[in-house]
Design a protein around this motif. Structure first.
Motif, mmCIF file in Angstrom:
data_model
loop_
_atom_site.group_PDB
_atom_site.id
_atom_site.type_symbol
_atom_site.label_atom_id
_atom_site.label_comp_id
_atom_site.label_asym_id
_atom_site.label_seq_id
_atom_site.Cartn_x
_atom_site.Cartn_y
_atom_site.Cartn_z
ATOM 1 N N LYS A 154 0.743 -1.019 -0.120
ATOM 2 C CA LYS A 154 0.050 0.032 0.010
ATOM 3 C C LYS A 154 0.832 1.160 -0.156
ATOM 4 O O LYS A 154 0.759 2.150 -0.718
ATOM 5 C CB LYS A 154 -1.036 0.035 1.185
ATOM 6 C CG LYS A 154 -1.682 1.242 1.527
ATOM 7 C CD LYS A 154 -3.084 1.316 0.188
ATOM 8 C CE LYS A 154 -3.919 2.253 0.293
ATOM 9 N NZ LYS A 154 -3.133 3.578 -0.544
ATOM 10 N N ARG A 155 1.892 1.137 0.833
ATOM 11 C CA ARG A 155 2.762 2.290 0.872
ATOM 12 C C ARG A 155 3.743 2.692 -0.322
ATOM 13 O O ARG A 155 3.543 3.806 -0.728
ATOM 14 C CB ARG A 155 3.846 2.216 2.167
ATOM 15 C CG ARG A 155 4.701 3.194 1.965
ATOM 16 C CD ARG A 155 5.702 3.415 3.410
ATOM 17 N NE ARG A 155 6.541 4.627 3.214
ATOM 18 C CZ ARG A 155 6.356 5.714 3.867
ATOM 19 N NH1 ARG A 155 5.419 5.741 4.699
ATOM 20 N NH2 ARG A 155 6.805 6.680 3.779
ATOM 21 N N ASP A 164 1.401 4.053 -2.962
ATOM 22 C CA ASP A 164 1.008 5.461 -2.825
ATOM 23 C C ASP A 164 2.405 6.491 -3.403
ATOM 24 O O ASP A 164 2.153 7.220 -3.921
ATOM 25 C CB ASP A 164 0.839 5.743 -1.376
ATOM 26 C CG ASP A 164 -0.471 5.265 -0.865
ATOM 27 O OD1 ASP A 164 -1.466 5.033 -1.755
ATOM 28 O OD2 ASP A 164 -0.805 5.335 0.219
ATOM 29 N N GLN A 179 2.294 6.068 -7.277
ATOM 30 C CA GLN A 179 1.248 6.875 -7.772
ATOM 31 C C GLN A 179 1.665 8.354 -7.795
ATOM 32 O O GLN A 179 1.473 9.122 -8.777
ATOM 33 C CB GLN A 179 0.066 6.721 -6.877
ATOM 34 C CG GLN A 179 -0.747 5.369 -6.960
ATOM 35 C CD GLN A 179 -1.280 5.066 -8.318
ATOM 36 O OE1 GLN A 179 -1.232 5.526 -9.389
ATOM 37 N NE2 GLN A 179 -2.202 3.961 -8.294
ATOM 38 N N ASP A 180 2.397 8.826 -6.483
ATOM 39 C CA ASP A 180 2.875 10.309 -6.592
ATOM 40 C C ASP A 180 3.871 10.431 -7.680
ATOM 41 O O ASP A 180 4.172 11.563 -8.257
ATOM 42 C CB ASP A 180 3.389 10.327 -5.247
ATOM 43 C CG ASP A 180 2.317 10.535 -4.059
ATOM 44 O OD1 ASP A 180 1.185 10.761 -4.647
ATOM 45 O OD2 ASP A 180 2.657 10.764 -2.942
#
Lengths: 339, 339
Positions: free
Chosen positions: B280-281, B284, B287-288
């Motif tokens: 999950k980390r 993120d 995605q950034d």
């Protein structure tokens, strides 16, 4: 180029710029080129880039002989309005096509080329063959196809180079499904190779057995005097041999009076005709052949800018022809153009 | 190019145009190029001609990816005013220099090149190596020297290519007695090569184990979900391994918060941290990283003419730089110029 000439078959020929031309070139190619220029679109390539493939250590020689050979061309009667005289290193499309074609030819195929095999041996390269030398048949394919030449005058030892070219042509045309590239055929000279004045099969400036097109009257006389005849033919009264007798080989190549030559041969074989008489005739013939060439050469040598201007004009014409082929081929292959 | 930039060290780098760029390129080179463009004269070569040395059967692929990669460059922040983006096939001086250098390199030397040896094996060419492929180190020497680049960012497997370049440079400079050509040094990336999402060392589009710079949010989520971790780490409570765990390798490469990553690693090794939380980390973070690149990419893809115009401008600049080097080298070698 004459506007009417665009329908004529295209010939590509030329010379490596490693030394001035001599009588061997005159008999083997130059005379023919002068004849062909009025019936064909003829491109004459001053192959300085190819000359570097085995002369990279001496680029000055390669450069110097560009003007020498261009002067020879004009002196023997090449008309720069009929024939496009152009400088290989100044035709960037040729380098681009060479690199492109190199992707369609395997190293193994190049190493199998009989002409290359022979030449590697005769130059003593051993394992140190320059990559440029191994690949020069590909560069030659680029030269031939860039001009869309369908006729390439060569010696019979060079036929494998035309085969290599046509293999590339077929492979690429098959891939594109378009016939952008043209197959070429070898125009093999019917005239045998002229031997050196010493009787050796190969003429070469370094062996001192050539008669250059710039030879003075004295140099011609001297070369004919030193010419190899029949070593068994000591006295005029003795019967002599024609085969391997360089004086008769040269008479066959240059004397327009076939009957007179046939008569001389008969007398020589029978006995009673001395070498000096035959040599005298040959000397007269060669003086007649070379005198006008030398005269034009001397006049041209006074105007090197005139010679360079002819090369520059031809090179510009050739740039446009070869760049058009490159553009057309890249489009057929589906390669992106930024223009 | 900024007028003040001419004193800056020259970097040449680029990509073969065989597929769009992915996160591996971003980590391995693109990020660095964005940083270097304000301190160096940077030339970015779209290596379409080199791509053809092993893709001659599929020129359409090579062409298509020119615009793809140029779009990637601009999307990650390459500024076409600071960096010269140029198209290899449109720089005729590179082909001329390649053919010239091929006369200074033996076939045996090319066959000994360890990079070439490996690549020949990995491509399964066997005896059918295209001549263009064997000679591509020479073409690369032409690329590097034409720009007078002194810094060439490469992977450590490519160091022999820089050595080959410098051999040619020294040989030619020795012959001319002039230092026209510059030796280059390899700038070896300190960042390890990013593995594929499946854990394989090599990322490749054909293996489907890459995350392209154009990846959508869904594609990123999906790729991270499929990502190789520690196959022994079945329950969150189990202790897990960091080595070979692609999720942590990617966190190391992309997560700016080193402390947070160190903490995650410690908890993972100890046991009690599930894969899904680490993923999950990473998701993120990725995605950034990709969101702004993708947004610029989408905007640029609407204006392919804008992208092509940047390539055209850069190619014109590069034409003038490379043609000047060719002219200078030919003069130093004593080769004739008609101009």
């Amino acid at each position: 180029m004459h506007p009417s000439s665009s329908e004529r078959p295209v010939i590509l020929t030329g010379d490596r710029t490693t030394g001035p031309l001599h009588l061997g070139h005159y008999v083997g190619s130059l005379r023919n080129r002068v004849a062909l220029q009025s019936t064909h679109q003829q491109f004459l390539l001053l192959a300085d880039a190819q000359a570097l493939t085995d002369n990279a250590h001496d680029p000055a020689k390669v450069s110097r002989n560009i003007v020498e050979i261009a002067t020879d061309y004009l002196a023997v009667g090449i008309d720069s309005d009929l024939t496009t005289i152009c400088l290989q290193s100044h035709l960037p499309a040729l380098a681009d096509l060479t690199l492109l074609y190199m992707n369609f030819v395997s190293v193994a195929r190049l190493e199998r080329n009989p002409t290359i095999k022979d030449e590697i041996q005769s130059r003593g390269f051993g394992r140190d063959i320059p990559a440029g030398f191994l690949c020069y048949p590909v560069a030659q394919a680029a030269d031939i196809t860039a001009f869309k030449a369908t006729i390439v005058p060569v010696g019979d030892d060079q036929v494998p180079l035309i085969e290599q070219t046509n293999e590339i042509v077929r492979r690429i045309n098959r891939q594109t499904g378009k016939g952008v590239l043209k197959e070429a055929r070898a125009l093999i000279s019917t005239v045998g190779r002229l031997p050196g004045v010493d009787g050796k099969a190969k003429m070469s400036k370094s062996q001192g057995n050539t008669i250059p097109l710039s030879a003075t009257a004295d140099q011609i006389r001297d070369a004919v005097r030193r010419m190899f005849t029949d070593p068994q033919h000591v006295r005029a009264a003795d019967p002599g041999r024609i085969e391997g007798n360089v004086v008769f080989t040269y008479l066959d190549a240059f004397d327009a009076d076939r009957d007179a030559v046939a008569d001389l041969k008969a007398r020589y074989v029978r006995g009673g005709l001395g070498d000096s008489a035959v040599k005298k005739r040959l000397e007269d013939v060669l003086q007649d052949v070379i005198a006008p060439i030398r005269a034009r050469r001397t006049a041209l040598a006074r105007e090197p800018d005139h010679v360079l201007a002819a090369v520059r004009r031809g090179t510009e014409r050739a740039q446009s022809v070869t760049a058009a082929t490159l553009r057309e081929l890249r489009a057929a292959l589906g390669l992106l153009s930024l223009h």
